[in-house]
Design a protein around this motif. Structure first.
Motif, PDB file in Angstrom:
ATOM      1  N   ARG A 455     -18.352   3.946  -4.946  1.00 37.12           N
ATOM      2  CA  ARG A 455     -16.888   3.838  -4.777  1.00 37.12           C
ATOM      3  C   ARG A 455     -16.886   2.481  -3.921  1.00 37.12           C
ATOM      4  O   ARG A 455     -17.651   1.895  -3.159  1.00 37.12           O
ATOM      5  N   PHE A 456     -15.488   1.953  -4.010  1.00 41.07           N
ATOM      6  CA  PHE A 456     -14.976   0.823  -3.151  1.00 41.07           C
ATOM      7  C   PHE A 456     -15.362   0.908  -1.715  1.00 41.07           C
ATOM      8  O   PHE A 456     -14.901   2.105  -1.233  1.00 41.07           O
ATOM      9  N   ASP A 457     -15.894  -0.199  -1.332  1.00 43.04           N
ATOM     10  CA  ASP A 457     -16.027   0.255   0.182  1.00 43.04           C
ATOM     11  C   ASP A 457     -14.754   0.244   0.862  1.00 43.04           C
ATOM     12  O   ASP A 457     -14.022  -0.849   0.837  1.00 43.04           O
ATOM     13  N   PRO A 458     -14.645   1.339   1.598  1.00 45.56           N
ATOM     14  CA  PRO A 458     -13.067   1.455   2.514  1.00 45.56           C
ATOM     15  C   PRO A 458     -12.892   0.375   3.551  1.00 45.56           C
ATOM     16  O   PRO A 458     -11.691  -0.197   3.847  1.00 45.56           O
ATOM     17  N   ALA A 459     -13.915  -0.390   3.806  1.00 48.37           N
ATOM     18  CA  ALA A 459     -13.682  -1.423   4.769  1.00 48.37           C
ATOM     19  C   ALA A 459     -13.270  -2.789   4.178  1.00 48.37           C
ATOM     20  O   ALA A 459     -12.861  -3.664   4.700  1.00 48.37           O
ATOM     21  N   TRP A 460     -13.318  -2.847   2.969  1.00 49.95           N
ATOM     22  CA  TRP A 460     -12.991  -4.030   2.194  1.00 49.95           C
ATOM     23  C   TRP A 460     -11.568  -3.956   1.841  1.00 49.95           C
ATOM     24  O   TRP A 460     -11.081  -2.963   1.542  1.00 49.95           O
ATOM     25  N   PRO A 461     -10.761  -5.131   2.189  1.00 43.16           N
ATOM     26  CA  PRO A 461      -9.232  -4.937   2.026  1.00 43.16           C
ATOM     27  C   PRO A 461      -8.848  -4.836   0.614  1.00 43.16           C
ATOM     28  O   PRO A 461      -7.904  -4.163   0.476  1.00 43.16           O
ATOM     29  N   GLY A 462      -9.546  -5.117  -0.359  1.00 44.97           N
ATOM     30  CA  GLY A 462      -9.215  -5.116  -1.715  1.00 44.97           C
ATOM     31  C   GLY A 462      -9.086  -3.434  -2.158  1.00 44.97           C
ATOM     32  O   GLY A 462      -8.480  -3.113  -3.149  1.00 44.97           O
ATOM     33  N   THR A 463      -9.931  -2.583  -1.354  1.00 46.01           N
ATOM     34  CA  THR A 463      -9.861  -1.224  -1.949  1.00 46.01           C
ATOM     35  C   THR A 463      -8.252  -0.715  -1.561  1.00 46.01           C
ATOM     36  O   THR A 463      -8.023  -0.075  -2.547  1.00 46.01           O
ATOM     37  N   ALA A 464      -7.886  -0.958  -0.527  1.00 45.25           N
ATOM     38  CA  ALA A 464      -6.390  -0.525  -0.222  1.00 45.25           C
ATOM     39  C   ALA A 464      -5.463  -1.185  -1.320  1.00 45.25           C
ATOM     40  O   ALA A 464      -4.593  -0.331  -1.873  1.00 45.25           O
ATOM     41  N   LEU A 465      -5.850  -2.469  -1.734  1.00 40.20           N
ATOM     42  CA  LEU A 465      -4.627  -3.093  -2.554  1.00 40.20           C
ATOM     43  C   LEU A 465      -5.249  -2.484  -4.088  1.00 40.20           C
ATOM     44  O   LEU A 465      -4.046  -2.453  -4.483  1.00 40.20           O
ATOM     45  N   LEU A 466      -6.241  -2.143  -4.401  1.00 44.05           N
ATOM     46  CA  LEU A 466      -6.642  -1.532  -5.749  1.00 44.05           C
ATOM     47  C   LEU A 466      -5.877  -0.176  -5.656  1.00 44.05           C
ATOM     48  O   LEU A 466      -5.333   0.269  -6.825  1.00 44.05           O
ATOM     49  N   THR A 467      -6.002   0.468  -4.640  1.00 42.27           N
ATOM     50  CA  THR A 467      -5.327   1.806  -4.706  1.00 42.27           C
ATOM     51  C   THR A 467      -3.780   1.797  -4.615  1.00 42.27           C
ATOM     52  O   THR A 467      -3.179   2.766  -5.348  1.00 42.27           O
ATOM     53  N   GLU A 468      -3.228   0.859  -4.140  1.00 48.36           N
ATOM     54  CA  GLU A 468      -1.676   0.502  -4.155  1.00 48.36           C
ATOM     55  C   GLU A 468      -1.305   0.400  -5.601  1.00 48.36           C
ATOM     56  O   GLU A 468      -0.340   0.787  -6.043  1.00 48.36           O
ATOM     57  N   GLN A 469      -2.267  -0.689  -6.227  1.00 45.31           N
ATOM     58  CA  GLN A 469      -1.945  -1.189  -7.636  1.00 45.31           C
ATOM     59  C   GLN A 469      -2.002   0.178  -8.810  1.00 45.31           C
ATOM     60  O   GLN A 469      -1.081   0.266  -9.198  1.00 45.31           O
ATOM     61  N   LEU A 470      -2.921   0.989  -8.603  1.00 43.96           N
ATOM     62  CA  LEU A 470      -3.140   1.923  -9.132  1.00 43.96           C
ATOM     63  C   LEU A 470      -1.829   2.868  -9.071  1.00 43.96           C
ATOM     64  O   LEU A 470      -1.246   3.386 -10.253  1.00 43.96           O
ATOM     65  N   THR A 471      -1.373   3.346  -8.220  1.00 48.80           N
ATOM     66  CA  THR A 471       0.061   3.919  -8.069  1.00 48.80           C
ATOM     67  C   THR A 471       1.165   3.388  -8.680  1.00 48.80           C
ATOM     68  O   THR A 471       1.962   4.001  -9.308  1.00 48.80           O
ATOM     69  N   LYS A 472       1.147   1.803  -8.408  1.00 51.59           N
ATOM     70  CA  LYS A 472       2.272   1.253  -9.064  1.00 51.59           C
ATOM     71  C   LYS A 472       2.222   0.976 -10.568  1.00 51.59           C
ATOM     72  O   LYS A 472       3.200   1.270 -11.267  1.00 51.59           O
ATOM     73  N   GLN A 473       0.838   1.036 -11.107  1.00 52.60           N
ATOM     74  CA  GLN A 473       0.528   0.889 -12.480  1.00 52.60           C
ATOM     75  C   GLN A 473       1.100   2.237 -13.179  1.00 52.60           C
ATOM     76  O   GLN A 473       1.531   2.260 -14.177  1.00 52.60           O
ATOM     77  N   VAL A 474       0.615   3.299 -12.447  1.00 53.59           N
ATOM     78  CA  VAL A 474       0.960   4.652 -13.380  1.00 53.59           C
ATOM     79  C   VAL A 474       2.637   4.949 -13.263  1.00 53.59           C
ATOM     80  O   VAL A 474       3.074   5.344 -14.265  1.00 53.59           O
ATOM     81  N   ALA A 475       3.147   4.558 -12.014  1.00 51.87           N
ATOM     82  CA  ALA A 475       4.649   4.916 -12.019  1.00 51.87           C
ATOM     83  C   ALA A 475       5.087   3.992 -12.925  1.00 51.87           C
ATOM     84  O   ALA A 475       6.202   4.282 -13.571  1.00 51.87           O
ATOM     85  N   ALA A 476       4.925   2.521 -13.160  1.00 56.04           N
ATOM     86  CA  ALA A 476       5.624   1.669 -14.240  1.00 56.04           C
ATOM     87  C   ALA A 476       5.224   1.901 -15.491  1.00 56.04           C
ATOM     88  O   ALA A 476       5.944   1.538 -16.395  1.00 56.04           O
TER      89      ALA A 476
END
Length: 519
Positions: A455-476
């Motif tokens: 899994r992506f390291d939760p301490a890495w800032p990119g993990t939160a960004l990838l999660t946010e992107q996933l939500t936006k991508q599916v919606a779009a």
């Protein structure tokens, strides 16, 4: 490889994204003006559901001979569907392509020319291919649907990043800031030359167009594709959706003939046919068990996983008995058998009328074979339907900042576009679109170092960004699926885990691992 194949409605926000000269002048440099013009031309080409080509295309792979194809009025859709007659060497044949499936119908001599004297010619039963539809997989014949797809070709004629990577300025804030796939504002001139008011050259590739309509009329020069050098010299006429109706109708009428077709270039394992003695040998009979398999060469086994097919064999067995000449004693045994890919079939042959006192009998089996690729008419029809529907999907292309280094190269490899071209769907910028209208996001090398225990390291800032992107991508994406393509297997595994953790509907986001290759 995933490729672009859609109707593109161009909303090229080019002006606001082109840096101006830093020499005190009030406008962009001549190179950027040429880039601006070429973007308009490329997006017009990419926005066409199809195109008609007349000319030549030659591919040269590493260590392989050049493969030159001539064509007149060859119709190619952005979905990689294609229809027309082609000439290779001295043979002319019908060419049809349904997305990733390529077919040829013509003289068997064309296949002989494709094998170019290879030793395997002595075993292939090519007479069966005479004026019959055949599958071109692994044939080496240029993939015309892929190379001439208007959407993909749009990326190639406008890909100045392949000639020289732009100098990177400020990092763009969205959508990949801080990630290995971040994009940056270009601050250097692209390697583009306006030869005249109707021709622009990128590297050695020159594109001629109508200055008023921005429609491409001729393309000449070289470009690289998946490790292959491509030389094109062709007139181009852009086509609308109505112009493709006849092609899709014709392909649909061919489906019953494509359910089981010879695929001469599918390679078999070197030990696909073996023989061993069974039972006791007597002067009357010395039996041998012959096993014929559908085992494929190890180099293609993974690529062919899931492909259904079979191999037809003609086996002629003679025998070497003691010191006698091969075939002089023991008789001849002929068998015709078939083995499915990955399976086997067995038959027996026996040496007969052996001299008294015979000590050693060895079988000698001459092989004639031909592989076939099998599918169902229903599966082909479903795939063709998706291709035709995809050819009608409107997609908006835009110019944005460019990725750096491996990220730019991987973007090009996965979607066939320079990294500064994107596809806008809703409120999100995707890297590209696949043959069935799936929206593609590429993940360059560099994410795997942030993966822990799958899994992506939760301490890495990119993990939160990838999660946010996933939500936006599916919606779009709306009704379309999203496809993730990652350069690192660990990244692909972590992306799959993220999709599951976020409760995304099964099948909505597909994740694949494809390594970065040199081009």
């Amino acid at each position: 490889m995933f490729v672009l194949s859609v109707v593109v409605l161009v909303a090229a926000l080019v002006v606001s994204l082109i840096p101006f000269a830093t020499d005190g002048s009030a406008g962009p440099t001549s190179a950027f003006r040429a880039q601006q013009e070429l973007d308009a031309v490329a997006f017009e080409l990419g926005g066409s559901p199809g195109a008609r080509y007349s000319g030549t295309l030659t591919t040269t792979g590493a260590g392989g001979p050049p493969r030159k194809v001539e064509f007149t009025d060859l119709t190619v859709a952005s979905t990689k569907n294609a229809e027309g007659d082609i000439t290779y060497d001295t043979s002319t044949a019908q060419y049809r392509q349904i997305g990733n499936y390529r077919y040829l119908k013509g003289p068997a001599q064309l296949w002989t020319d494709l094998f170019d004297g290879a030793p395997i010619l002595r075993q292939l039963d090519l007479k069966v291919t005479e004026n019959r539809w055949t599958n071109l997989r692994y044939s080496g014949l240029p993939d015309l649907g892929y190379l001439l797809s208007p959407a993909l070709l749009a990326g190639r004629i406008g890909n100045a990043e392949r000639i020289r990577a732009p100098s990177a300025g400020p990092e763009l804030p969205a959508p990949n800031q801080g990630l290995p796939d971040a994009r940056f504002w270009p601050t250097s001139d692209p390697e583009i030359t306006a030869i005249d008011d109707d021709t622009i050259r990128v590297g050695t590739l020159a594109t001629t167009f109508d200055p008023q309509t921005k429609q491409v009329t001729h393309i000449e020069g070289e470009f690289a594709s998946s490790g292959t050098q491509v030389d094109i010299d062709a007139d181009v006429t852009l086509l609308g959706a109505d112009d493709l109706t006849a092609m899709f109708t014709d392909e649909r009428s061919l489906l019953p003939d494509l359910t089981s077709v010879p695929a001469p270039a599918v390679p078999l394992a070197s030990d696909a046919v073996t023989a061993r003695g069974v039972g006791a040998c007597t002067p009357a009979s010395c039996p041998f068990l012959i096993t014929a398999t559908g085992t494929l060469d190890a180099e293609v086994a993974e690529d062919m996983r899931g492909v259904t097919g079979h191999v037809n064999y003609g086996l002629t067995t003679t025998f070497t008995v003691d010191d006698a000449a091969p075939g002089a004693v023991g008789g001849t045994c002929t068998r015709v058998v078939s083995a499915p890919f990955g399976g086997r079939t067995q038959t027996t042959c026996a040496a007969t009328r052996l001299p008294a006192g015979t000590r050693v009998v060895r079988p000698n089996t001459a092989i004639e074979y031909l592989p076939f690729i099998d599918t169902t008419e229903a599966d082909l029809a479903s795939y063709l339907d998706s291709q035709e529907q995809s050819s009608e999907l409107p997609i908006t292309m835009e110019r944005t900042g460019a990725k750096k280094g491996d990220a730019a190269r991987y973007n090009d490899q996965v979607v066939g576009f320079p990294s500064s071209y994107v596809v806008r769907q809703g409120d999100y910028l995707f890297d590209g679109v696949g043959p069935e209208g799936n929206l593609i996001v590429s993940f360059a090398p560099g994410y795997a170092e942030h993966v822990t225990a799958g899994r992506f390291d939760p301490a890495w800032p990119g993990t939160a960004l990838l999660t946010e992107q996933l939500t936006k991508q599916v919606a779009a994406a709306g009704d379309r699926d999203v496809t993730y393509v990652a350069a690192e297997p660990a990244t692909a595994a972590a992306l799959r885990a993220l999709v599951v953790a976020e409760g995304i509907a099964p099948g909505k986001v597909g994740v694949f691992a494809t390594p970065l290759t040199a081009d």
